[in-house]
Enzyme design. Structure first.
Site, short mmCIF file in Angstrom:
data_model
loop_
_atom_site.label_atom_id
_atom_site.label_comp_id
_atom_site.label_asym_id
_atom_site.label_seq_id
_atom_site.Cartn_x
_atom_site.Cartn_y
_atom_site.Cartn_z
N ARG A 234 -36.84 5.74 -9.50
CA ARG A 234 -35.62 6.52 -9.08
C ARG A 234 -35.89 6.78 -7.74
O ARG A 234 -36.54 7.21 -7.15
CB ARG A 234 -35.33 7.82 -10.20
CG ARG A 234 -35.27 6.71 -11.61
CD ARG A 234 -34.17 5.58 -11.88
NE ARG A 234 -32.82 6.28 -11.20
CZ ARG A 234 -31.94 6.60 -12.14
NH1 ARG A 234 -32.58 6.82 -13.79
NH2 ARG A 234 -31.11 7.00 -11.94
N GLU A 263 -27.27 7.94 -1.96
CA GLU A 263 -27.40 6.31 -1.82
C GLU A 263 -26.03 5.41 -1.71
O GLU A 263 -25.12 6.84 -2.25
CB GLU A 263 -27.65 5.56 -3.06
CG GLU A 263 -29.10 5.44 -3.50
CD GLU A 263 -29.64 4.43 -4.59
OE1 GLU A 263 -30.99 4.33 -4.45
OE2 GLU A 263 -28.69 4.29 -5.41
N HIS A 281 -30.43 -1.08 -3.64
CA HIS A 281 -31.23 -0.49 -5.47
C HIS A 281 -30.50 -2.16 -5.77
O HIS A 281 -29.65 -1.97 -6.62
CB HIS A 281 -29.66 0.34 -5.79
CG HIS A 281 -30.60 0.72 -6.89
ND1 HIS A 281 -30.55 2.13 -7.21
CD2 HIS A 281 -30.86 0.27 -7.75
CE1 HIS A 281 -30.19 2.65 -8.44
NE2 HIS A 281 -30.73 1.90 -8.54
#
Length: 315
Positions: A234, A263, A281
């Site tokens: 994470r 993000e 990601h």
């Protein structure tokens, strides 16, 4: 029965729609994933399907009929678990849908960093040739690989790392010795010991209050000069700005990051950092993993709505 999908990110909802239709449930996909939209659109919903949208206490208090919130992914830090428990709402996740994908991606980042694949690609496609711009490249075999956390994904990473001849150790106070020994992984007594003794550090812990910012400037300063940091867990666990600073100063020898505190990240911060490999990601993703996530998340909703214990209860 109404099931609300709070934030749709997949190419199709055919998989979960079919599963829910089989028990007479209607799937409603919200166009707006804001808290206000969720509170209004899901007020009378029996269940929520959730990806990234925050499900906070205020939202849970306004869900008059909700019995279960099913998250497609592994982490549940975007859901107020205590508030859900207080209101009798079950929370589920899918902890095993992308284990192979994330483990593979972690090793892919490691190889890209250590073998300087991205730098070599840019050098060659730019008309260059030869290994001089890539020096130095260190052999992997015999180097120490430290895992922060030893859950399902970390165990698969360990197996892959061992295939490259890496000496694998892990820091995880919640894992018993037998589990580590069965994987031929050394127990590292503390995070400080792992940071100081590892050539490569790979993060595999959930995002909790105690893990947020775990790898920041102080932690990076305790690492071996020239060490490598990998994060496919994470984003907020690792301070990406501190990593970039350490790369620029030479304290770190390389980094592979798939996730970031914010993000998407500011791509301008990466400019000129040649020993950094970043991906968007994407570690969780394969066509198969997405279908598995959709199937299992919808399956958890079916179990709860039919009065059964779901396979992946979190709270």
């Amino acid at each position: 029965m109404k099931v609300v999908l709070t934030d749709q990110v997949f190419p199709s909802t055919d998989t979960e729609r079919k599963i829910l239709t089989d028990i007479g449930a209607e799937l409603v996909v919200l166009d707006d994933s804001s808290p206000e939209s969720i509170r209004e659109g899901a007020r009378d919903a029996a269940a929520l399907l959730n990806t990234y949208a925050p499900i906070d206490r205020t939202t849970l208090e306004q869900l008059e009929e909700c019995k279960v919130v099913a998250r497609y992914g592994i982490g549940v830090d975007n859901i107020d678990l205590e508030a859900a428990r207080e209101h009798g709402i079950v929370v589920t996740n899918v902890p095993d849908y992308c284990v192979d994908e994330v483990a593979d991606h972690t090793i892919a980042l490691l190889l890209a960093v250590t073998r300087k694949v991205v730098l070599g690609h840019a050098h060659t496609t730019g008309g260059g040739w030869g290994i001089d711009p890539l020096r130095p490249i260190q052999r992997l075999r015999g180097r120490s690989f430290g895992l922060i956390g030893f859950g399902n994904i970390a165990r698969e990473v360990a197996a892959r790392a061992q295939a490259f001849g890496l000496k694998v150790g892990a820091f995880d106070p919640y894992i018993v010795d037998d589990v580590l020994a069965s994987r031929n992984v050394e127990r590292i007594a503390s995070l400080d010991d792992l940071l100081a003794g590892s050539d490569i550090v790979s993060v595999h812990v959930p995002l909790l209050d105690e893990t947020r910012g775990l790898i920041g400037r102080a932690a990076l300063d305790r690492m071996r000069p020239g060490a490598i940091v990998l994060n496919t867990s994470r984003g907020p666990i690792v301070d990406a700005d501190a990593v970039i600073e350490a790369l620029r100063s030479g304290q770190l020898g390389g980094a592979g990051l798939d996730v970031f505190p914010t993000e998407p990240p500011d791509h301008r911060s990466f400019e000129g950092v040649e020993n950094l490999v970043v991906t968007p990601h994407a570690a969780f993703y394969s066509e198969g993993s997405i279908v598995e996530s959709q199937t299992k998340a919808a399956g958890c909703i079916v179990s709860v709505l039919q009065g059964e214990e779901p396979r992946y209860r979190v709270n």
